[in-house]
Design a protein around this motif. Structure first.
Motif, PDB file in Angstrom:
ATOM      1  N   GLU A  24      48.783  92.441  35.493  1.00 61.80           N
ATOM      2  CA  GLU A  24      47.506  91.949  36.073  1.00 61.80           C
ATOM      3  C   GLU A  24      46.853  93.025  36.808  1.00 61.80           C
ATOM      4  OE1 GLU A  24      48.608  88.366  38.261  1.00 61.80           O
ATOM      5  OE2 GLU A  24      50.122  87.810  36.768  1.00 61.80           O
ATOM      6  N   PRO A  25      45.621  93.204  36.525  1.00 56.01           N
ATOM      7  CA  PRO A  25      44.907  92.780  35.391  1.00 56.01           C
ATOM      8  C   PRO A  25      45.312  93.547  33.869  1.00 56.01           C
ATOM      9  CG  PRO A  25      43.364  94.166  36.661  1.00 56.01           C
ATOM     10  CD  PRO A  25      44.962  94.188  37.418  1.00 56.01           C
ATOM     11  N   SER A  26      45.027  93.138  32.901  1.00 56.52           N
ATOM     12  CA  SER A  26      44.974  93.711  31.586  1.00 56.52           C
ATOM     13  C   SER A  26      43.833  94.262  30.997  1.00 56.52           C
ATOM     14  CB  SER A  26      45.625  92.960  30.568  1.00 56.52           C
ATOM     15  OG  SER A  26      46.799  92.296  31.074  1.00 56.52           O
ATOM     16  N   ALA A  82      38.368  84.125  32.584  1.00 51.16           N
ATOM     17  CA  ALA A  82      39.397  85.059  32.948  1.00 51.16           C
ATOM     18  C   ALA A  82      38.982  86.569  32.491  1.00 51.16           C
ATOM     19  CB  ALA A  82      40.566  84.474  32.186  1.00 51.16           C
ATOM     20  N   THR A  84      36.475  89.816  32.397  1.00 49.93           N
ATOM     21  CA  THR A  84      35.132  90.515  33.052  1.00 49.93           C
ATOM     22  C   THR A  84      34.755  91.810  32.161  1.00 49.93           C
ATOM     23  OG1 THR A  84      35.745  89.943  35.161  1.00 49.93           O
ATOM     24  CG2 THR A  84      34.383  91.657  35.150  1.00 49.93           C
ATOM     25  N   ARG A  96      38.372  93.383  31.524  1.00 51.04           N
ATOM     26  CA  ARG A  96      39.510  93.190  32.157  1.00 51.04           C
ATOM     27  C   ARG A  96      39.729  91.801  32.061  1.00 51.04           C
ATOM     28  NH1 ARG A  96      37.435  93.901  37.022  1.00 51.04           N
ATOM     29  NH2 ARG A  96      37.603  91.764  37.530  1.00 51.04           N
ATOM     30  N   ASP A  98      41.993  89.216  34.156  1.00 46.39           N
ATOM     31  CA  ASP A  98      42.705  88.752  35.219  1.00 46.39           C
ATOM     32  C   ASP A  98      43.958  87.662  34.883  1.00 46.39           C
ATOM     33  OD1 ASP A  98      41.150  90.290  36.792  1.00 46.39           O
ATOM     34  OD2 ASP A  98      39.589  88.531  36.726  1.00 46.39           O
ATOM     35  N   GLY A  99      45.083  87.737  35.492  1.00 44.18           N
ATOM     36  CA  GLY A  99      46.064  87.100  35.207  1.00 44.18           C
ATOM     37  C   GLY A  99      46.898  87.338  34.043  1.00 44.18           C
TER      38      GLY A  99
END
Length: 150
Positions: A24-26, A82, A84, A96, A98-99
């Motif tokens: 996180e983040p990937s 989720a 960006t 990116r 998130d989670g």
């Protein structure tokens, strides 16, 4: 939104064991607004995003000399909330996430054939050389992924 995650076979084995893509983040790749601005139809843009993830997979292989010399790209469907856009992560298709990404969000995987290993090994030694362009990634349904490890 369909995203493409760079991966390696050892990392894929961990994902299958854990039931999720961690980290996180990937960093992933998608048909972003910035990529769409370069032109092309949806299919071409998705393919370009997948190739960007394949290039990132090659860089992962360069950093992991023990991994089998096969690029792996995971396709997943994630909610736009989720994701960006962030070109600084790797070009106009970079995003990116998130989670973590649950296994059930994976749609497919794209993996080099065993016959590509020598060329991919040369490409991993010099990721900017382009040796990998001679090989198309093979498509796998999510339920077939376990067979990559038999």
């Amino acid at each position: 939104m369909r995203i493409y995650l760079p991966c390696t076979l050892p990392a894929l084995a961990e994902i299958l064991a854990e039931g999720r893509v961690g980290g996180e983040p990937s960093t992933a790749f998608a048909a972003t607004g910035a990529l769409r601005a370069t032109g092309g139809d949806d299919e071409e843009l998705e393919y370009e995003a997948m190739l960007s993830a394949a290039d990132a997979s090659l860089r992962l292989l360069a950093a992991d000399p023990g991994a089998p010399r096969r690029r792996v790209v995971l396709a997943a469907d994630m909610p736009e909330a989720a994701i960006t856009e962030d070109a600084d992560l790797g070009g106009p298709a970079a995003v990116r996430v998130d989670g973590s990404i649950p296994y059930k969000k994976l749609a497919s995987a794209h993996v080099d054939d065993v016959g590509a290993e020598d060329d991919i090994a040369r490409a991993a030694a010099d990721p900017e050389a382009g040796h990998q362009d001679d090989h198309d990634l093979m498509w796998y349904a999510v339920q077939e992924l376990k067979y990559l490890f038999e």
